[in-house]
Design an enzyme around this catalytic site. Structure first.
Site, PDB file in Angstrom:
ATOM      1  N   ILE A 171      -6.686  10.526   1.162  1.00 48.12           N
ATOM      2  CA  ILE A 171      -6.353  10.505  -0.269  1.00 48.12           C
ATOM      3  C   ILE A 171      -7.599  10.203  -1.113  1.00 48.12           C
ATOM      4  CG2 ILE A 171      -5.019   9.251  -2.022  1.00 48.12           C
ATOM      5  CD1 ILE A 171      -2.844   8.854   0.257  1.00 48.12           C
ATOM      6  N   ASP A 206     -17.653  -2.335   2.842  1.00 46.40           N
ATOM      7  CA  ASP A 206     -16.383  -2.822   3.359  1.00 46.40           C
ATOM      8  C   ASP A 206     -15.759  -3.646   2.231  1.00 46.40           C
ATOM      9  OD1 ASP A 206     -14.364  -4.378   4.461  1.00 46.40           O
ATOM     10  OD2 ASP A 206     -15.475  -4.842   6.291  1.00 46.40           O
ATOM     11  N   VAL A 207     -14.594  -3.235   1.748  1.00 45.85           N
ATOM     12  CA  VAL A 207     -14.017  -3.913   0.571  1.00 45.85           C
ATOM     13  C   VAL A 207     -13.604  -5.354   0.856  1.00 45.85           C
ATOM     14  CG1 VAL A 207     -13.251  -1.764  -0.517  1.00 45.85           C
ATOM     15  CG2 VAL A 207     -11.670  -3.037   0.972  1.00 45.85           C
ATOM     16  N   TYR A 257       1.805  -4.530   6.954  1.00 46.84           N
ATOM     17  CA  TYR A 257       1.353  -3.472   6.040  1.00 46.84           C
ATOM     18  C   TYR A 257       2.309  -3.362   4.849  1.00 46.84           C
ATOM     19  CZ  TYR A 257       0.306   1.308   4.409  1.00 46.84           C
ATOM     20  OH  TYR A 257      -0.008   2.404   3.650  1.00 46.84           O
ATOM     21  N   LYS A 289       1.505  -3.966   0.804  1.00 43.97           N
ATOM     22  CA  LYS A 289       1.707  -2.935  -0.225  1.00 43.97           C
ATOM     23  C   LYS A 289       2.670  -3.434  -1.314  1.00 43.97           C
ATOM     24  CE  LYS A 289      -1.161   0.034   1.362  1.00 43.97           C
ATOM     25  NZ  LYS A 289      -2.326   0.464   0.564  1.00 43.97           N
TER      26      LYS A 289
END
Ligand code: NAD
Length: 235
Positions: free
Chosen positions: A14, A56-57, A144, A148
């Site tokens: 994406i 790397d965030v 996960y 989110k």
């Protein structure tokens, strides 16, 4: 168009599809990813309209050291699914690893963006959430799903706190056919089976999510604080 869009996780899926749309629109893009090889390929494809940094965030020092000249928009796209983890094996380390990237990383990148950004009439942020934030995620991927859901709440808080200077929205994709799905779609017929549970009868494409991101970034001046599903009707 005088816009510069920072896209995290821009080497694949994406994020890369958003980068293609930003460049096609005549804007500049700053691409961050943890994979140098993916960024090299993206740079070769997209040329001088993009600049890339291996970031790397979840690494505060890497974020602080990366150039953000002229940035006007942000797409917080970098995210990890993690390994399938049943409840008996779930532990703090697993949860923390996913939250470090998906939630803490998003927060740190947003803070760096706020410091560096230059004003633009359509300035804004798009966060990549997921319908997993509503439905809890596929079995074995609860951490996960929780991360989110956190992004949906952060999006609403940011939209309130950053208004009227910035619009902040989230996307909640359904099942989009990118490499992240490989951890879930392990059986040979998994994609076909998944398609049966989607009202539109197929998995989504990365560019279909990117199109909605492009709209939120540039063409939705009265939309803020929303999470928009791009899921083919799946919940
Ligand atoms: P992808 O795996 O194709 O791309 C993710 C990119 O992020 C990769 O290039 C990877 O190297 C990079 N990345 C991973 N960890 C990073 C880190 N710590 N710092 C910087 N970059 C990092 O996945 P995708 O499907 O394109 O996913 C993009 C976003 O969309 C993610 O946040 C994901 O959770 C979300 N999403 C995807 C789907 C789907 O079905 N594909 C559904 C809902 C939400």
């Amino acid at each position: 168009m005088n816009a510069t869009v920072l896209i995290t996780g821009a080497g694949s899926g994406i994020g890369l599809a958003v980068a293609r749309r930003v460049v096609a629109r005549g804007a500049r893009a700053i691409l961050w990813d943890i994979s140098g090889a993916a960024l090299t390929a993206a740079q070769a494809e997209l040329g001088a309209a993009v600049e890339t940094s291996v970031v790397d965030v979840s690494d505060a020092a890497a974020i602080a050291g990366a150039p953000l000249d002229g940035v006007t928009h942000l797409v917080n796209n970098a995210g990890i699914l993690g390994q399938r983890m049943e409840w008996g094996a779930l532990d703090a380390e697993h949860l923390q690893g996913i939250f470090d990237v998906n939630v803490v990383g998003l927060m740190m990148v947003t803070q760096a963006f706020l410091k560096a950004r230059v004003s633009h009439p359509q300035s804004g942020i798009v966060n990549l959430s997921s319908i997993a934030g509503e439905n809890g995620g596929a079995p074995g991927f609860a951490a996960y799903g929780a991360s989110k859901a956190a992004i949906m709440a952060l999006t609403r808080a940011m939209a309130r706190d950053f208004a009227p200077d910035l619009r902040v929205n989230a996307l909640a994709p359904g099942i989009i056919d990118t490499p992240i799905q490989d951890a879930v779609m392990t059986a040979p017929d998994a994609r076909a089976q998944a398609a049966e549970g989607i009202p539109l009868g197929r998995l989504g494409a990365a560019d279909e999510v990117a199109g909605t991101a492009e709209w939120l970034l540039f063409d939705a001046p009265y939309v803020t604080g929303e999470t928009i599903r791009v899921a083919g009707g799946r919940r």
